[in-house]
Design an enzyme around this catalytic site. Structure first.
Site, PDB file in Angstrom:
ATOM      1  N   PRO A 317       0.988  -1.757   0.661  1.00 46.03           N
ATOM      2  CG  PRO A 317       0.170  -0.799   2.357  1.00 46.03           C
ATOM      3  CD  PRO A 317       0.767  -1.246   1.500  1.00 46.03           C
ATOM      4  N   GLY A 319       3.441   1.714   2.036  1.00 48.53           N
ATOM      5  CA  GLY A 319       4.307   2.268   3.561  1.00 48.53           C
ATOM      6  C   GLY A 319       5.897   2.505   2.836  1.00 48.53           C
ATOM      7  CG  ASP A 338      -0.134  -2.815  -6.687  1.00 44.58           C
ATOM      8  OD1 ASP A 338       1.639  -3.719  -5.311  1.00 44.58           O
ATOM      9  OD2 ASP A 338      -0.735  -3.638  -6.658  1.00 44.58           O
ATOM     10  CG  ASP A 468       7.237  -5.884   0.997  1.00 48.45           C
ATOM     11  OD1 ASP A 468       8.049  -7.025   2.043  1.00 48.45           O
ATOM     12  OD2 ASP A 468       6.617  -5.566   1.117  1.00 48.45           O
ATOM     13  CB  CYS A 519       4.918 -10.103   5.679  1.00 44.42           C
ATOM     14  SG  CYS A 519       3.644 -10.802   4.822  1.00 44.42           S
TER      15      CYS A 519
END
Length: 603
Positions: A317, A319, A338, A468, A519
């Site tokens: 998003p 960050g 994205d 990421d 994550c």
């Protein structure tokens, strides 16, 4: 560095002990009305993780995943404010709002100087009041003084009352709704699955969770119709399965009928929570950003420098994108891509809120990031306004659309009606646009905003690349269910990540840097990716990271159920990566960071 670790340990210890001083923490001896969830895993996945971590360690990880972190981590936008200013504003806001979730009011909590508090004082070296230090403090890790920790409390034992021998009035919420509530959110209408009969506005209700259960076909799901009436008996759906899955007591903000008649709004207002963490929704927008500590450290590991050109391959998003831009002092270019139109709009909105001008956004699939041939490396795939204006009237006449509908389309200047494979938009597509103009966008469509599309970027065109990667997300917390993940799905994630990493390698210049992060606690998406990268690309090498806060990676290998041997790190490599263990004293989400230096590509 040790000072920062001791500081978080102090917060964590007080998080699990503060609830004993709370006036609402009267122990309910019932094992039903409590919060003691056990994560359900696919048996083969559980066996795999036990091989990786050991039975005791994996049990601790699994337990930690069911709880939120003991603190909220806030990144301060240093272009607009300072940590000290933000702390002062937050304390004032918490006091004004009477936010009992973090025990701001002295009357709600008795503060005693125990060993935990003494450790906190030693770490901060501050003369502030003990109460303020325990609530909100600056991060003590070197270089992270712009990060602020806001302490929570829990788990609290909630006294639900016996309702004079009658069954409790209850509301059952979905698992995803419950996970948000445990992080400080309210219960909104879409999250309510079932409710007791005769619940009216203002009634006290116990809030429990319906977690997916295994079906006869081996799949997982919720065998409950939304709107089910609860009778408070053992015949209620998931009566026994809800034992230990009560997350707090709330006040109904609407009647039972209203909860299932309207489509939005707060259904019940959480008054007493198992875990009390403050909500930062719409709070100091542009000045702060709620972000997990490992995500902030990921931006530092990339070590972006002013004037460089940097790519964030899976940026939503936003960050990490905005964290990178801030570390560059908004000088240079951060290209954020994205595959989702709406998510790119979200990145644009966040960058604007934070006052960052060096961020360029594109809609682009990370698997198609490299552009070979004559195409320019960052030209948006859009038609010019002039081309559209010259062809639109002819297009409308050729499709037979005329009258008011044609006038409506023309006046609204739809620049996105482009050629597709040499063909003009079909009549069906034009009529779809007309319906959107008349009725407004659907709930799954963006409400507006322009997003440029990219055809990809030239090889060796970035100084640094952050990947990421989309992953199994098995490190996110709190998590109340993990049964859907299988060995095959985990391996599928790993294959997808390798393809994206191959794109990143092509895009970064020799002498540049790639940072890879996930994550998840899955070694197949973490250490195995590092082994793949170092084995395939001889010009890549692991680089040291600063700050180094996470633990070491996993070495060795693991044989999967089908006989495939998954290779992880070699001895000596484990301290060059950062693995964040949710069961460790740092009390973060599960996370992994690897940094690669890129040498000459002709070797």
């Amino acid at each position: 560095m040790q000072k920062g670790r001791d500081f978080i340990k102090a917060i964590r210890r007080s998080f699990f002990t503060l609830h004993s001083n709370s006036p609402i923490s009267q122990m309910d001896q019932s094992t039903r009305y409590c919060y003691s969830p056990t994560l359900k895993w696919n048996p083969k996945v559980e066996e795999y993780f036990i091989k990786a971590y050991g039975a005791d360690h994996f049990s601790r990880i699994s337990s930690a995943l069911t709880r939120p972190s003991c603190y909220s981590c806030i990144r301060v936008n240093t272009l607009k404010s300072t940590s000290d200013a933000v702390i002062e504003k937050l304390l004032e806001i918490f006091k004004e709002r009477g936010m009992h979730d973090i025990a701001v009011q002295e009357s709600a909590t008795t503060w005693e100087t125990d060993n935990c508090c003494k450790a906190t004082l030693e770490c901060t070296g501050s003369a502030e009041s003990l109460k303020a230090i325990k609530i909100i403090s600056k991060c003590q890790f070197p270089g992270l003084d712009y990060v602020v920790f806001v302490k929570g409390s829990g788990p609290h034992a909630i006294h639900y009352g016996d309702n004079e021998g009658k069954p409790l009035k209850e509301v059952i919420v979905s698992r995803k709704c419950a996970e948000a509530v445990l992080r400080g959110a309210q219960v909104y209408v879409p999250g309510v699955l079932a409710c007791s009969a005769h619940v009216e506005r203002g009634d006290a209700v116990a809030v429990s969770v319906a977690v997916e259960q295994s079906g006869p076909d081996g799949g997982w799901g919720i065998a409950m119709t939304r709107g089910t009436v609860l009778q408070g008996s053992q015949e209620d759906p998931y009566y026994f399965e809800r034992d230990g899955f009560y997350i707090g007591q709330a006040t109904a903000m609407m009647s039972r009928a209203g909860m299932f008649r309207v489509t939005e709004g707060v259904a019940v207002n959480m008054k007493e929570r198992v875990f009390r963490l403050p909500s930062f929704y719409d709070l100091l927008e542009g000045e702060i950003f709620l972000q997990n500590l490992p995500s902030i450290i990921t931006a530092h590991a990339l070590d972006p420098q002013p004037g460089e050109r940097i790519l964030d391959m899976c940026a939503a998003p936003g960050g990490k994108t905005t964290a990178i831009a801030s570390l560059m002092k908004d000088k240079g270019e951060v290209v954020a891509v994205d595959r989702s139109h709406n998510k790119v709009l979200g990145i644009q909105k966040l960058a604007a809120e934070m006052g960052l001008s060096c961020i360029t956004t594109y809609k682009l699939d990370a698997l198609k990031s490299v552009c070979h041939g004559a195409e320019s490396d960052s030209l948006p795939n859009t038609c010019s306004v002039e081309d559209v204006q010259n062809t639109r009237r002819t297009d409308l006449l050729s499709t037979g659309i005329d009258g008011f509908d044609a006038k409506l389309l023309f006046e609204k200047n739809f620049n996105d009606l482009q050629l597709k494979d040499g063909q003009y938009p079909s009549k069906a597509e034009l009529r779809k646009r007309i319906r959107q103009l008349k009725n407004g966008p659907g709930r799954n469509h963006t409400a507006g905003g322009r997003v440029d599309k990219s055809k990809g970027f030239s090889p060796n065109s970035f100084d640094r690349v952050l990947l990421d990667a989309p992953c199994s997300a098995l490190g996110l917390r709190p998590r109340l269910f993990a049964g859907e993940d299988t060995i095959d799905s985990l391996r599928s994630h790993a294959k997808y990540q390798r393809r994206m990493f191959d794109q990143a390698v092509q895009l970064v210049r020799p002498g540049g840097v790639i940072v890879y992060s996930t994550c998840t606690i899955n070694p197949g998406e973490n250490e195995a990716l590092v082994r793949y990268a170092l084995g395939k690309y001889e010009f890549l090498s692991l680089a040291s990271q600063h700050p180094k806060i996470g633990g070491p990676g996993l070495t060795g290998s693991c044989q999967l159920p089908d006989g495939f041997v998954e290779e992880w790190l070699k001895p000596g490599e484990e301290n060059l990566v950062q693995r964040f263990d949710p069961s460790s004293d740092l009390d973060t989400i599960g996370f992994f960071i690897a940094k690669f230096s890129v040498g000459p590509k002709n070797i």
